[in-house]
Enzyme design. Structure first.
Site, PDB file in Angstrom:
ATOM      1  N   ASN A  32      -9.384  54.967 -37.537  1.00 40.64           N
ATOM      2  CA  ASN A  32      -9.145  55.751 -36.314  1.00 40.64           C
ATOM      3  C   ASN A  32      -9.088  54.770 -35.147  1.00 40.64           C
ATOM      4  OD1 ASN A  32      -9.233  57.456 -34.117  1.00 40.64           O
ATOM      5  ND2 ASN A  32     -11.327  58.189 -34.487  1.00 40.64           N
TER       6      ASN A  32
ATOM      7  N   LYS B 108      -8.465  55.357 -32.152  1.00 36.32           N
ATOM      8  CA  LYS B 108      -8.874  55.991 -30.884  1.00 36.32           C
ATOM      9  C   LYS B 108      -7.876  55.611 -29.773  1.00 36.32           C
ATOM     10  CE  LYS B 108     -13.617  55.862 -32.462  1.00 36.32           C
ATOM     11  NZ  LYS B 108     -14.981  56.219 -32.162  1.00 36.32           N
TER      12      LYS B 108
ATOM     13  N   HIS C 146     -12.823  65.715 -34.699  1.00 31.27           N
ATOM     14  CA  HIS C 146     -13.611  64.511 -34.426  1.00 31.27           C
ATOM     15  C   HIS C 146     -14.676  64.834 -33.376  1.00 31.27           C
ATOM     16  CE1 HIS C 146     -14.711  60.467 -33.156  1.00 31.27           C
ATOM     17  NE2 HIS C 146     -14.226  60.059 -34.314  1.00 31.27           N
TER      18      HIS C 146
ATOM     19  N   GLU D 101     -15.672  63.292 -30.887  1.00 28.90           N
ATOM     20  CA  GLU D 101     -15.257  63.033 -29.490  1.00 28.90           C
ATOM     21  C   GLU D 101     -14.408  64.192 -28.962  1.00 28.90           C
ATOM     22  OE1 GLU D 101     -13.697  59.101 -30.208  1.00 28.90           O
ATOM     23  OE2 GLU D 101     -15.739  58.413 -30.602  1.00 28.90           O
TER      24      GLU D 101
ATOM     25  N   GLU E 229     -19.325  62.533 -40.458  1.00 28.19           N
ATOM     26  CA  GLU E 229     -19.580  61.507 -39.452  1.00 28.19           C
ATOM     27  C   GLU E 229     -20.787  61.928 -38.593  1.00 28.19           C
ATOM     28  OE1 GLU E 229     -15.846  59.031 -38.585  1.00 28.19           O
ATOM     29  OE2 GLU E 229     -15.775  60.771 -37.286  1.00 28.19           O
TER      30      GLU E 229
ATOM     31  N   GLY F 178     -19.857  54.649 -33.298  1.00 29.87           N
ATOM     32  CA  GLY F 178     -19.720  53.688 -32.205  1.00 29.87           C
ATOM     33  C   GLY F 178     -21.045  53.157 -31.685  1.00 29.87           C
TER      34      GLY F 178
ATOM     35  N   SER G 160     -19.967  53.704 -37.810  1.00 35.44           N
ATOM     36  CA  SER G 160     -20.307  52.271 -37.822  1.00 35.44           C
ATOM     37  C   SER G 160     -20.140  51.620 -39.200  1.00 35.44           C
ATOM     38  CB  SER G 160     -21.713  52.037 -37.273  1.00 35.44           C
ATOM     39  OG  SER G 160     -21.790  52.483 -35.917  1.00 35.44           O
TER      40      SER G 160
HETATM   41  C1  PEP Z   1     -14.937  57.215 -35.689  1.00 35.51           C
HETATM   42  O1  PEP Z   1     -14.528  57.170 -34.558  1.00 35.51           O
HETATM   43  O2  PEP Z   1     -14.528  58.088 -36.445  1.00 35.51           O
HETATM   44  C2  PEP Z   1     -15.931  56.230 -36.119  1.00 35.51           C
HETATM   45  C3  PEP Z   1     -16.529  56.401 -37.265  1.00 35.51           C
HETATM   46  O3  PEP Z   1     -16.183  55.178 -35.259  1.00 35.51           O
HETATM   47  P1  PEP Z   1     -17.091  53.869 -35.569  1.00 35.51           P
HETATM   48  O4  PEP Z   1     -16.685  53.348 -36.923  1.00 35.51           O
HETATM   49  O5  PEP Z   1     -16.772  52.914 -34.466  1.00 35.51           O
HETATM   50  O6  PEP Z   1     -18.515  54.309 -35.560  1.00 35.51           O
END
Ligand code: PEP
Length: 253
Positions: free
Chosen positions: A9, A11, A96, A98, A168, A174, A214
């Protein structure tokens, strides 16, 4: 055995020239070895068509990061499923955290988007996950149950075959804090059991459940080694070709 799927992703990162550079580096890295898993990259809308063109003749599939559930109309700033399909993309990230927290998307809205994506022929990567407060309050499983049940409302078992689930935990996105393999496996097993109850044992056995939060080269192999973790949705670590390629190499073969 389920094939693992690694998705990146991007972003709101990578303009057009940066997208070209990253896709070319991934393509070069992947053609040198058998990925052993499916690979999807999800760039910003502005790079979708270009990334798809570069990714041709490689194992890389292309997905978008969002879409609207209407076919077309006066929805300034939105993009439809058929517009996404016209760029060559095959997948779309929906739900997601976000989108849920910053843009206020509810389970009902996410469900409409999932239904629209499926009917248009796009494969949703449907994200679910609890916040730190919810985990510490002991409501993780209730939150996941609600998100999965409401997000998949009126989705048929045949349609479910075109959905990838992505667990997630919001507190791990993040933040550099990863769920331990045991913590992630526990929730993945819960989700698979929920799919048995909502659909069938056969559907649960088939569905791919990615972990996201992460994921990086250092922790990917252990996470991907868990029996119910069928891949990863990667944010930060997918922005550099080397680290994304290392995560892809960690897939169970
Ligand atoms: C994501 O945005 O779906 C995500 C898992 O980000 P990160 O790997 O940076 O935690």
């Amino acid at each position: 055995m389920r094939k693992q799927i690694i998705a990146g992703n991007w972003k709101m990162f990578n303009n057009l020239s940066e997208s070209v550079e990253l896709t070319a580096a991934l393509k070069a890295g992947l053609s040198a070895k058998d990925a052993g898993c499916e690979v999807i990259v999800c760039p910003p809308f502005t790079s979708l068509e270009t990334v798809h063109t570069i990714a041709k003749d490689s194992p890389i599939q292309v997905g978008a990061q969002n879409m609207y559930f209407e076919e077309n109309g006066a929805y300034t700033g939105e993009i439809s499923a058929s517009m996404l399909l016209s760029t060559g993309c095959t997948h779309v990230i929906l739900g997601h955290s976000e989108r849920r927290t910053i843009f206020g998307e509810s389970d009902a809205v996410i469900n409409k988007k999932i239904k629209k994506a499926l009917s248009a022929g796009l494969k949703p990567i449907f994200c679910i996950g609890e916040t730190l407060q919810e985990r510490e309050g002991g409501t993780t499983f209730d939150v996941i149950r609600k998100q999965v049940t409401e997000g998949l409302q009126n989705v048929s078992e045949a349609e479910l075959g075109n959905i990838i689930l992505a667990y997630e935990p919001v507190w791990a996105i993040g933040t550099g804090k990863t769920a331990t393999p045991a913590q992630a496996q526990e929730v993945h097993a819960f989700i698979r059991d929920l799919i048995v109850k909502l659909f069938s044992a056969a559907a649960a056995e088939k569905i791919v459940i990615q972990y996201g939060g992460s994921v990086k080269p250092e922790n990917a192999a252990e996470l991907l080694g868990q029996p119910d973790i069928d891949g990863a949705l990667v944010g930060g670590a997918c922005l550099k070709a080397n680290s994304f390629l290392k995560i892809i190499e960690s897939c169970r073969k």
